[in-house]
Design an enzyme around this catalytic site. Sequence first.
Site, PDB file in Angstrom:
ATOM      1  CB  SER A 153      -4.137  -6.724   4.582  1.00 46.44           C
ATOM      2  OG  SER A 153      -3.765  -5.468   4.097  1.00 46.44           O
ATOM      3  NE  ARG A 180      -2.336  -7.503  -4.516  1.00 43.12           N
ATOM      4  CZ  ARG A 180      -3.116  -7.936  -3.557  1.00 43.12           C
ATOM      5  NH1 ARG A 180      -2.649  -8.070  -2.345  1.00 43.12           N
ATOM      6  NH2 ARG A 180      -4.372  -8.273  -3.811  1.00 43.12           N
ATOM      7  CG  HIS A 223      -1.929  -1.016   1.347  1.00 40.91           C
ATOM      8  ND1 HIS A 223      -2.037  -1.868   2.419  1.00 40.91           N
ATOM      9  CD2 HIS A 223      -2.941  -1.347   0.508  1.00 40.91           C
ATOM     10  CE1 HIS A 223      -3.065  -2.679   2.236  1.00 40.91           C
ATOM     11  NE2 HIS A 223      -3.633  -2.394   1.083  1.00 40.91           N
ATOM     12  CE  LYS A 258     -16.499  -7.182   3.264  1.00 42.90           C
ATOM     13  NZ  LYS A 258     -15.481  -6.883   2.238  1.00 42.90           N
TER      14      LYS A 258
END
Length: 164
Positions: free
Chosen positions: A129, A91, A13, A37
């Site tokens: 993450s 990515r 990030h 979530k």
Amino acid sequence: MYPGSFDPITNGHLDIIRRGCTLFDHITIGVLNNEQKSPLFTVAERIEMIQAVVAPLAETTRTTIEVDSFEGLLVDFAKRKRANCIVRGLRAVSDYEYELQMAQMNRHMQPDIETVFLMSADTYSFVSSRLVKEICFLGRSVQPFVPPIVEARLQAKFGRQPRS
Ligand code: PNS
């Protein structure tokens, strides 16, 4: 507008934010408030970590960086913030389909906001993450993938002493 869950922010990030600083005068980092979530970090914790790791950028760039959270639709938040551009990092090819779908949907809802994709450095092309949390939880160092403050917070979350 650079939106995401940032649960937690990774070096990937940060790489995208650095690249964004060469292109934009102002960047709002939009942290999705997704408590339903069950994120590992609260929005306040995520914002605090982001602010800490982007602070040094303020000294090396003329771009101003703001960190804020949002609920609801990204395009509504972007409009409120008067953003004309949404930045997303790519990515690998596997990111593309989901990102394309989101970008097209956002464009459909808000045609005056453009989505721009920035490619992360290949060093970070495999960092996420989700994997960082899993690796840390299972006891390996995530030092190459996250800033030191984030590693310390992860260790603390999983009830470990920071390494000396
Ligand atoms: O870091 P992430 O989890 O990949 O970020 C995803 C994010 C926050 C950009 C996306 O889930 C989002 O925009 N959520 C807000 C709700 C929304 O606008 N949904 C419609 C997208 S087309």
